[in-house]
Structures are given as structure tokens and as C-alpha cells.
Design a protein around this motif. Structure first.
Motif, short mmCIF file in Angstrom:
data_model
loop_
_atom_site.label_atom_id
_atom_site.label_comp_id
_atom_site.label_asym_id
_atom_site.label_seq_id
_atom_site.Cartn_x
_atom_site.Cartn_y
_atom_site.Cartn_z
N SER A 1 2.90 -7.29 8.56
CA SER A 1 2.00 -7.06 7.44
C SER A 1 0.56 -7.33 7.87
N PRO A 2 -0.40 -6.73 7.17
CA PRO A 2 -1.81 -7.01 7.50
C PRO A 2 -2.13 -8.50 7.49
N LEU A 3 -1.59 -9.23 6.51
CA LEU A 3 -1.87 -10.66 6.43
C LEU A 3 -1.29 -11.40 7.63
N ALA B 1 -6.30 -16.09 4.72
CA ALA B 1 -6.42 -15.09 3.65
C ALA B 1 -7.58 -14.16 3.95
N PHE B 2 -7.54 -12.98 3.36
CA PHE B 2 -8.63 -12.03 3.51
C PHE B 2 -9.81 -12.42 2.62
N ILE C 1 -8.25 -2.20 3.68
CA ILE C 1 -7.18 -2.07 4.68
C ILE C 1 -6.01 -1.26 4.11
N SER C 2 -5.65 -1.51 2.87
CA SER C 2 -4.56 -0.76 2.23
C SER C 2 -4.88 0.73 2.16
N GLN D 1 -11.54 -7.00 1.43
CA GLN D 1 -10.98 -6.55 2.70
C GLN D 1 -9.59 -5.95 2.54
N GLU D 2 -8.74 -6.60 1.75
CA GLU D 2 -7.35 -6.15 1.65
C GLU D 2 -7.26 -4.76 1.03
N ASP D 3 -8.07 -4.47 0.02
CA ASP D 3 -8.04 -3.15 -0.61
C ASP D 3 -8.48 -2.07 0.38
N CYS E 1 -11.84 -4.95 8.80
CA CYS E 1 -11.35 -3.85 7.96
C CYS E 1 -10.84 -2.67 8.78
#
Length: 648
Positions: free
Chosen positions: A9-11, A22-23, A31-32, A27-29, A53
Motif C-alpha cells: 500500500s502507499p502508506l 502518515a501522509f 497519490i490515489s 498527499q494521499e488523495d 506525490c
């Protein structure tokens, strides 16, 4: 596109390679979106973690990530940082030999472990690169500093316009992520259009607000004295960056701060590479607290505890100012961004903007002089880098240095040349003979045996696998020879086909980015240059208005970046002055002693009186004067001047 079931997973990738738990927000959005195969534009403020990113999704996706970056120093820093994390990365940029470029591209085609290839934009569509990139399994195209795509941006670079052509050479469906810290709405639209984003693309934009960064403009006729007050006011032991416009100014300011017993150092491209690196490392390690630098300093440096960024002169654009000021307070704690403004700074900034667009005859003359300087014939020289000294160039061809500099900038903007600041490239060696053939050569050529053994002792079999950085001084010491003797021997071995030797480089580099034109036929685009001049004047006026502005500084910046109805920050100089004025209006007594002292010394008109206070205090002072007149402590004489009542 969905991730393979076995992909981490990205995390998990973030935690494994970067050690973060944690991001950061946003950042997480982003990357998704990339992992879903969507073209993505990410606008993150300075220090917002842009590289994560594209680096995290690149590791989560199969294939290599192709990264387009305009800055050699930043490119090298990112490659080095990735390698320190155990991630394979390569880079191609001006100053590399053909053999080095060839080897790096081969690693990306045949070396399955390579995950990142950084490329300067002018290299993208060379024949060599086009042939090799089609053999690579490219899984992601990342465009860093994407504002360089837009002629409406502050750092337009024509080679960036050709990135869209590259997409046709990549596997179908390869997503693009474009990243920048500063872009107006017009620039954002231009990026999407020029990169030919596909339907369904995503734009992620965080607010440019920095709620704990206090922006201030201090008007002064003595900038060094005021700088000293600011540095003292921030507190002892705090880390700071002071930006200066010239190398001389960095040296003089650092010397002044040292005389005042502050641990300060100057940083600029004119320093020897070893000295420049040492200054930077000392600052990062807090051995030096104050670094006085030209504006290139700070790119790619993640030092979160900078409490102060001070500018001795306002930058040319608000985009540049936002990026440079944003290097303060990345740890989320309160920090200060200060511009020291002199009485003639606005006129000087406008003069420099006018100078930045010399007559086209001057531009053509500089282009011809560059061809003479590099001995480049018409039709030749494309992407062949050469050492370049601006001062020597200007003196040799009797061109004013300012005209030479600005003409070269025009030629860069038009896509004909590129000039890079000095970036230190240590000497590198790659053994190209097989182990057996090399041994036979050593037996037959005893005079070269000791040097080859010393190279193998220091670097082992890695020398056969690719270019390795070597220390010519270290080799000379171990062999008890001079450095020049070692270099001569390495050059001989290079010529003899035993190894590839790339000598160290530490000079600025220049090159023609197209085959050289006849200067008289150079296709300069007059309408585009006129538009660029008008845009530069608009940006200059925005800076002048920011410096002179009496409204919330953050509001002024956010409105420039097209944020609707931005809130007041409450911590800039103007917001704090407004609070002070409100308090003073409610309590005019606070101003009474100062006003009475001034008017006892000299009767003055209200205009004369207000001129002795800061502009942001004008409302509070006016309210206090009105109150003192109402209660009879001050009176107006017949000539309109205010006096203390007992003195009338």
C-alpha cells in the motif's frame, strides 16, 4: 488501473522508505488519483511534500518513473536522496558525456531495479533518448516545476512545451502528474492544455495560506541596521535565511553579521564547490545559524526549523517570493518572512524589468558572440555543453554584462540556448574492458598498473558495472604523484579505450538547444517577446503593490493566486498594526505622551505629524489627535498647525 494484489500500500511504502507514519494533508488523495491512472495536477505550497506525490505511486506501480525537472542541482539532490534510501535512480542532464548518458539509459532499459529516471527537458526528444525511451517500461511521467510550461508563468521554458510529444512514445495509458508550488488560474489551465491531459483528469489544490507564517514589509533607509534588529527580534540561536540579489551583497552582509557576533556565512555560485557544500552542511547541522544567499539556495533542502526568511530586496515576482518565503516555518511553528524595502526599491525593480528586454539587435549580437565563444558553426552544436564564464564572455566581446545576461535569458526563453549555474560534477570513471583483457593490459603496460590497481582497490568491481565517482586527489596521494599526473594518465587510458574518464567540472555550462542559426536569421518571435515584456511589467507592478500595500499581506498573496475571499491572517505586519490601531482607538491615552512630546518640540500640521509614524498606525494616531483636541490638550493655530494648548 488497480494495483496488483501483491503491491504494498502507499502508506506501507511511505513508512518503509521514508519513515513517516502518515501522509501530509492532500498527499494521499493525489497519490490515489495517480494510482487510478488519471492525469493529475498537484498544487502544493512550498514544503508541502510534492516529491512524495510521485515517488510513492511510482514504487506502487510497475515500471519506471520518468521525471522531468529543469534544475540540475535539484535533480542531483533528489537522485542522491533516493539512492540513500536504497532506491535505484538515474539522471541525464547537461555536462554529462555521451558515454555516461548511454550507460544511464541502458540501465533504465535493461536494469530492472531502476525506478526513477530524471531528465532535463531539452534532453527529452533527442534521437538517442527517443529510441531508448520506447524500450523502457515507463509506468508514470512526472513533470516537476510544471509552471515552466506556461508562457503566463514566471519561469517559462520552451523545452517544456515538447513534453506532450513524449506521451506518444510511452505505453498507452501512462498517467502524467504535474506538480508546482505556484500557479495562477491562468497558468493551471495552460498546464492542463499543454500536457494534453485526458478526460477525467484531477486537479488538487491546497490553499496557499500559511497561517503561522507572519509576512512583513519594513520600510527603511538602512537595511543592514534594520536586518540586525529583525535577527535580534527573532531570538538568539534561531535559524534564518537572508536572501540577497548579488554575490557581493551576500559576502558583505554575512561579514556585517559576523562583526555583530552572529554565526553567519555567505552562499552563492561563485564559491568553490567544496566551500559551498561545507557552508550548506554547516547550516543544516546548525553550526551556522544565518546563511546569506542568492535566490537559488534552498531548493530541495528540507530544513523544517527555519524561523526567519528575510529579503534585502523584493524578488522580481510574487511567485518567487512565495516560494522563497515559504522556506520558513515548515515545521508548523510560527516563523517570519520579512522584506526590507528602501525608498527607491520600486523604481529600481521597474528599471531592472525594462533592462530585462534588450533590443533584438543586441540579442542577435550576443547569440553570434556565443557561437564565436564556443566555436560553434552554423547548423551544429545542438545540446553540446561547454564551460561558460559570463564575465569573461562579456569582456571578450565588449558587451555590457547586464546586456549579455538579459540577452541570454531572452534566448533561453525563446528556446535557443540554455545556461546553467555552476554545479559541481566530481570526476567519474567506468572500466570498459573485460576483467581478463584489463589484466593482460596491466601486464603489458606496467607504467599504468599502479593506477588501475588503486582504482580497483577503492571501487572494486563496480567500476565494470558503470560510472563511479573518484577522487583524483585521493589517487594522487596514494600513488605519491601530482594530481595533474593522475589526470594525464586517466586521459591516456580514456583515449586508449581502457576506460571512460569524465573529468571533474565546476564551471557554469552553456549550450545551444537547437542547431546553431545564422544570427541574422535567428527566428525571434517579436509578438511573443512583447507579450513576455508586458507580463513581466504586470508581475513587477504586483510586487510593488504588495510592498506598498496596507492590507493583510496573506490576503494580497492569496488574491494574486486567485483564491476567492481569503481570510485575514491576523499575524502579518498590517494585521497586527490594525489590531494595535483598534486598541489605540479605544485607548487614545496610549499615544498621548509621544504626540505631546512631538508637538511641544515643533508645531506641525496633521500631515507633518503623521509622516513621523508608520503608515499602518495612521488611523490610530488620527483618532488619538482628535481625542486630544476634543479634551482641549491640543489646539489648531490659525496657520493650521497643531500645538499643545498651553503653548498657543
Amino acid at each position: 488501473m488497480s494495483l496488483p494484489s501483491t503491491a504494498p500500500s502507499p502508506l506501507a511504502i511511505l513508512r518503509e522508505h521514508w519513515g513517516h507514519q502518515a501522509f501530509r494533508p492532500g498527499q494521499e488523495d493525489i497519490i490515489s488519483s495517480v494510482l487510478a491512472g488519471q492525469d493529475t495536477l498537484a498544487l502544493l505550497p512550498t514544503g508541502g511534500g510534492k516529491s512524495i506525490c510521485f515517488q510513492v505511486p511510482a514504487l506502487a506501480r510497475p515500471g519506471i518513473c520518468l521525471v522531468v525537472s529543469p534544475l540540475i542541482a535539484l535533480m542531483k539532490d533528489q537522485v542522491e536522496n533516493l539512492r540513500k534510501r536504497g532506491l535505484k535512480a538515474e539522471a541525464i542532464y547537461a555536462g554529462m558525456s555521451h558515454q555516461e548518458i548511454d550507460h544511464a539509459l541502458d540501465n533504465c532499459v535493461y536494469g530492472k531495479a531502476v525506478k526513477f529516471l530524471y531528465v532535463s527537458p531539452e534532453r527529452l526528444l533527442t534521437e538517442l533518448f527517443q529510441v531508448r525511451v520506447q524500450k523502457m517500461n515507463v509506468g508514470l511521467l512526472a513533470v516537476d516545476e510544471a509552471h515552466c510550461l506556461s508562457q503566463w508563468g514566471y519561469d517559462f521554458r520552451p523545452p517544456y512545451l515538447r513534453i506532450a510529444e513524449l506521451r506518444a512514445l510511452l505505453p498507452a495509458g501512462t498517467p502524467v502528474i504535474a506538480l508546482t508550488a505556484t500557479a495562477t488560474a491562468q497558468v493551471q489551465a495552460d498546464i492542463v492544455e499543454k500536457l494534453q491531459f485526458r478526460p477525467g483528469y484531477q486537479v488538487f489544490k491546497q490553499s496557499f495560506a500559511r497561517p503561522r507564517l507572519s509576512y512583513s514589509v519594513l520600510h527603511t533607509e538602512d537595511k543592514l541596521r534594520r536586518l540586525l534588529e529583525v535577527v535580534r527580534g527573532v531570538g538568539p540561536g534561531k535559524t534564518a535565511i537572508v536572501y540577497a540579489r548579488t554575490r557581493r551583497q551576500t559576502e558583505d552582509t554575512a561579514a556585517f553579521l559576523q562583526q555583530q557576533r552572529f554565526p553567519a556565512a555567505a552562499y552563492h555560485a561563485g564559491l568553490a564547490p567544496d566551500k559551498r557544500s561545507q557552508v550548506q552542511q554547516d547550516w543544516i547541522a546548525d553550526k551556522v545559524r544565518l546563511i546569506v544567499a542568492t535566490n537559488a539556495f534552498g531548493m530541495g533542502i528540507d530544513k523544517p526549523d527555519v524561523r526567519l526568511v528575510a529579503h534585502l530586496d523584493a524578488p522580481d515576482t510574487l511567485e518567487a517570493y512565495y516560494q522563497e518565503a515559504g522556506r520558513a516555518g515548515r515545521d508548523g511553528q510560527y516563523a517570519f518572512a520579512v522584506v526590507l524595502a528602501g525608498p527607491n526599491d520600486g523604481d529600481e525593480l521597474r528599471r531592472r524589468t525594462t533592462q530585462a528586454f534588450p533590443p533584438l539587435d543586441t540579442v542577435r549580437r550576443v547569440y553570434q558572440a556565443l557561437a564565436n565563444y564556443s566555436r560553434t558553426a552554423v547548423g551544429g552544436g545542438e545540446l553540446a555543453a561547454f564551460d561558460f564564464d559570463l564575465q569573461q564572455f562579456a569582456e571578450t566581446y565588449r558587451i555590457k554584462a547586464v546586456d549579455a545576461h538579459n540577452s541570454l535569458k531572452i534566448l533561453e526563453r525563446e528556446g535557443f540556448v540554455q545556461v546553467n549555474e555552476a554545479v559541481f560534477h566530481p570526476a567519474r570513471v567506468h572500466l570498459i574492458m573485460s576483467n581478463q583483457d584489463l589484466y593482460a593490459f596491466q601486464v603489458a603496460n606496467a607504467q599504468h598498473d599502479l593506477l588501475i590497481k588503486a582504482l580497483l582497490r577503492q571501487h572494486g568491481g563496480e567500476l565494470f558495472a558503470g560510472f563511479q565517482t573518484i577522487s583524483e586527489n585521493g589517487l594522487a596521494t596514494s600513488l605519491r604523484r601530482s594530481v595533474n599526473e593522475v589526470r594525464q594518465q586517466l586521459r591516456y587510458l580514456h583515449t586508449a579505450g581502457i576506460l571512460h574518464y569524465q573529468p571533474r567540472q565546476e564551471s557554469p555550462q552553456a549550450m545551444f538547444t537547437t542547431p546553431r542559426f545564422d544570427a541574422a536569421k535567428l527566428p525571434l518571435d517579436q509578438p511573443r517577446l512583447t507579450a513576455a515584456r508586458d507580463l513581466a511589467q504586470h508581475k513587477t507592478n504586483a510586487v510593488v503593490q504588495y510592498v506598498a500595500g496596507s492590507r493583510c499581506r496573506q490576503q494580497l498573496l492569496l488574491e494574486y493566486f486567485d483564491e476567492a475571499d481569503p481570510p485575514r491572517c491576523g499575524v502579518c505586519d498590517n494585521c497586527l498594526a490594525a489590531k494595535k490601531a483598534q486598541q489605540a482607538a479605544a485607548n487614545p491615552e496610549a499615544w498621548r505622551p509621544q504626540l505631546l512630546n512631538l508637538l511641544q518640540a515643533t508645531p506641525q500640521t496633521p500631515r507633518q505629524l503623521l509622516a513621523q509614524f508608520q503608515p499602518q498606525d495612521a488611523a490610530a494616531v488620527t483618532a488619538a489627535v482628535r481625542e486630544l483636541v476634543d479634551v482641549g490638550e491640543l489646539q489648531y493655530r490659525e496657520d493650521g498647525k497643531l500645538v499643545v494648548s498651553s503653548e498657543q
